[in-house]
Design an enzyme around this catalytic site. Sequence first.
Site, PDB file in Angstrom:
ATOM      1  N   LYS B  62      34.235  21.488 157.508  1.00  0.00           N
ATOM      2  CA  LYS B  62      35.072  22.000 158.590  1.00  0.00           C
ATOM      3  C   LYS B  62      36.351  21.193 158.798  1.00  0.00           C
ATOM      4  CE  LYS B  62      32.592  25.472 160.489  1.00  0.00           C
ATOM      5  NZ  LYS B  62      33.147  26.806 160.794  1.00  0.00           N
ATOM      6  N   SER B 318      26.979  22.481 152.859  1.00  0.00           N
ATOM      7  CA  SER B 318      28.174  22.536 153.697  1.00  0.00           C
ATOM      8  C   SER B 318      28.247  21.469 154.787  1.00  0.00           C
ATOM      9  CB  SER B 318      28.297  23.918 154.331  1.00  0.00           C
ATOM     10  OG  SER B 318      27.145  24.222 155.087  1.00  0.00           O
TER      11      SER B 318
END
Lengths: 336, 336
Positions: B62, B318
Amino acid sequence: MTSSSVSTAETPPGYSDILAAAKRLAGKAVVTPLLESHALNARAGGRILIKPEILQRTGSFKFRGAYNRLGLIPAEDRAAGVVAFSSGNHAQGVAAAAALYGMPATIVMPADAPAIKIANTRGYGAAVELYERGSASREARAEAIAAKLGATVVRPYDDPGIVAGQGTCGLEIAAQADALGAQLDTLLVCCGGGGLASGCAIAFAEVSPATKIYTVEPAGFDDTRRSLTAGERLANAPGQASFCDALLAPTPGALTFSINQRLLAGGFAVSDAEVAAAMAYAFSVLKLVVEPGGAVCLAAVLAGKLDTRGKTVALTLSGGNVDPETHAKAVAAGSV
Amino acid sequence: MTSSSVSTAETPPGYSDILAAAKRLAGKAVVTPLLESHALNARAGGRILIKPEILQRTGSFKFRGAYNRLGLIPAEDRAAGVVAFSSGNHAQGVAAAAALYGMPATIVMPADAPAIKIANTRGYGAAVELYERGSASREARAEAIAAKLGATVVRPYDDPGIVAGQGTCGLEIAAQADALGAQLDTLLVCCGGGGLASGCAIAFAEVSPATKIYTVEPAGFDDTRRSLTAGERLANAPGQASFCDALLAPTPGALTFSINQRLLAGGFAVSDAEVAAAMAYAFSVLKLVVEPGGAVCLAAVLAGKLDTRGKTVALTLSGGNVDPETHAKAVAAGSV
């Protein structure tokens, strides 16, 4: 049969042996990356480059030495196989390497080794013989098994082929640091018997001679640190304890110390609490699973054993084979 | 003040925007390595390349989108700062990026977000506003705060600047696979709102168009998978639960779905039990700390959701921001 004494003479390997090992390991070992964390750099006030041998085949650097050493066994001796004694990471390295060469392997391991290490060693196809730590010499036991089988004993560190294999880790660190434009002031190496340190030291003497190399050991098992200071091989005092199961060798190796004495700058020792804090930091910040013995160099940096301000320091995370309960306990204890 | 709607128009970014993002991120984001495990390859019967965004700054991908998006805020709007709503990883990404730009940040987070995500977001210097999940819309809340402050709202995925930033992850995967001589048959991307998938898809459309790209989502939150099949944006049924806290977006984003519908091959869904097994595998074999939402692609491979035999598959891990207790519990549950 004399295969158990093949090429274990105390002749230190040279730089060319490390290059040959690197060639032998190509495509078999993982070229582990050299990682960097903004958070760790900020905390250390310097540049810390992390060599995560936890990502190596078998979960520790030991595969390097084992695969290289087994490749040096003469063709006629291979069918009789190999015997090793190990607290667990060398065991897995030898077992996995033997499987790749199609050689039978018998590994003598302490019964209190981490379950993951015993299970993995068996998983690679080796026969495992457990012994009670503190009972009869594991070396003698391995020698007896080898004599019976005509097999080659593969020592965990005091062997030129092992040292040369571990040296490929140093070769990679130096090349990867160079690619990052980093000039290494310091290299920290996790130390049990001194195989990884001596191998890396031989590589660095050739490719990065200005870098100062230090071992890191568990407190109470800092025989290499004390021996480097004393100028002779000293044993650890009896009755010590540490949860760094991979680093409990009683004395520096004869071969490895002869190299380390010549090439290392010194050593550091860290407490189990400092190691737990490093395991917790590796979990929460670096997102890496590190076993106690693999976390000692990170512990040295986090605990401020050396001045890292403005310095570029490479460190090894030598292994990640830890049972979930031990890991969770260390992370919980180390987080406070 | 209209800054809260700056450049969030539904125009998909192009390949050039991803290249611009890569330039902006150079030296700020980590170029995470592409890892490979002999053990995982053997288990999958193919070649599995792992992109560990757990090693990214802030512990998830992110940061890429956040840092890129904040860099697009006009100079005159920067002093008023940014506001974001996020379950935790976007929160940390925006907070860390804002700190680097010297901008104030306010993040609206659910009160039940993992403690590590809330603590880290505050640690990067952001003001955190907690809300009860299921209460008033977090978007509305963020918009209200932004309007009061004159700040820019930074959406978690439905924003071209965010998508372009996440696309740099795909750019790296393609280049790193190429350097390994690997031709990627398949790319698996963890999917919440679809920002990472859409960004990677735009990059791959340019540099590796033959690779088939699939999202992986938690079962019950597989809105993107179902929407791709239906050809329109579908919402998740109410009353579902999953411990993949990062991937609980209610519907695909409008922008991200418009891209994903055009470029993706489909999607997979995995159960919480399959995710726990993947977290345990990551711990014991890969030595990586992966949060539930970060482990869905690995779960898809391990659970055999796709045929990996003879294939070369890249997958994203992720994020790795998981509380120790949640991690230990998943590793224990996933090991059986």
